[in-house]
Design an enzyme around this catalytic site. Sequence first.
Site, short mmCIF file in Angstrom:
data_model
loop_
_atom_site.label_atom_id
_atom_site.label_comp_id
_atom_site.label_asym_id
_atom_site.label_seq_id
_atom_site.Cartn_x
_atom_site.Cartn_y
_atom_site.Cartn_z
N ARG A 60 0.83 -1.28 -0.09
CA ARG A 60 0.01 -0.12 0.16
C ARG A 60 0.75 1.18 0.03
NH1 ARG A 60 -2.73 1.67 3.64
NH2 ARG A 60 -4.42 2.84 2.40
N CYS A 80 14.31 -5.88 -4.30
CA CYS A 80 15.27 -5.39 -5.03
C CYS A 80 14.10 -4.29 -6.11
CB CYS A 80 15.52 -6.25 -6.48
SG CYS A 80 16.78 -7.44 -5.67
#
Length: 477
Positions: A374, A405
């Site tokens: 979110r 990553c």
Amino acid sequence: MARTHEAGQLHAPGSSSIAYVPAWLTPPADVNELLPKLWARTVERGADGAVRVGGLSVAELAAEHGTPLYVLDEADFRGRAVAFRDAFAAAFADLCGGADVYYATKAFIATGVARWLAQDGLSLDTSSSGELELGLRGGVPGERIALHGNNKSRAEIEKALRAGVGRIVVDSLQEVDVVAEVAASLGVVAPVMLRITVGVEAHTHSYIATAHEDQKFGLSLSSGAAQAAVAKVLTRPELRLLGLHSHIGSQIFDMGGFEVSARRLLGLHRTVEREHGVTLPEMDLGGGFGVAYTSEHDPLGPEEIAGRLADIVARECLAQGIAVPRISVEPGRAIAAPSTFTLYEVGTTKDVDLDGGVRRRYVSVDGGMSDNVRTALYDADYSATLASRASGAPGVLSRVVGKHCESGDVVVKDEFLPADAGAGDLLAVPGTGAYCRSMASNYNQITRPAVVSVRDGVSTVLVRRETPEDLLSLDAG
């Protein structure tokens, strides 16, 4: 309008070198304080300084279940659900004999949660066959389940009708015929509501505002699609029109949008009853009630929400000279979000010097955007606290980040955490009960965390932790 840079607002052209801390965030007098409105009701710091919930310490929970971990306070979740049930029953008792509360399962659902809701007398709002199945497995009667969605498959509609759902919320003119055809094939009459786009610009993030015209949900009131859908439903003997439905968005604190929505919806309700000579027994005003993720948020409680909506509905029905239909609402976030926190273990930390002599500490945890997307998706704000112990160190400006990553892998954008927080410490992020597990992913082939409920010193696994074997089982190679 401020221009946003992909690496974050601090890198945007023209950004101020001193505007690193949002206006609502101030250095705490006590870094160990737990702001009550952000946490489930049984959360507290024990005598040893560690956070406890439902009688268990976070260290005990981490040792038994591992981290990251969604920790759900069962008493808090069920207490909030019952509070909505009772508040709406009382507020609408004299208007229409009470009101129905449909828990929005998209916030979070598991069989165990559905079982609680069934026992506590709430209904379920589902938007897929998977959510429907969990509700049924949890013992919620079909007649207390609604099926939602803007692109339901015939299989989902058939599953819902075979289960005897109490309502299917129709989202388009095309879907009127689809539901009727599936109902005819089963020899049943489908109870339907029509989702109406009432043209309200809700005060929330654009991705979770759902009643303005330029978006995918509903039948437009202003274009005439809503009126056409009413007429079409009434020509299909396979369908029984229960009433109208509206949902204006999510994480909403201003009741003004609900007032405008109710007025427009009731106006159409009156027109339908008078022009078509039919009675519409029900009306759904949706959900989207806001919760506190940080100190800046000040949400309304269930009693105040119910009372204000009852006043709005009573006033508008009186003005339009119509009887009050049976009202229903769909809280999800307001029940689930505050009941849960996510527990992480801290790994690396690093300090980054910013312009103007400001320093920010990056605190990396063993989860991230795979268990809470979110922040990246909605620019959402969260809070955090050092949970495994108390600290006497001063608070330093920190950003809690994950292990993925991705530079946007941020869990908490801005928080003051103790200067001595480091590797091996446990960190808790409150308000993660809604949408975090529901939207979780396996990005970087990370397994999704477990969800455990805690009550009276006992923890119970609601959703087990994924394993690498779970991921490999889907790999056909």
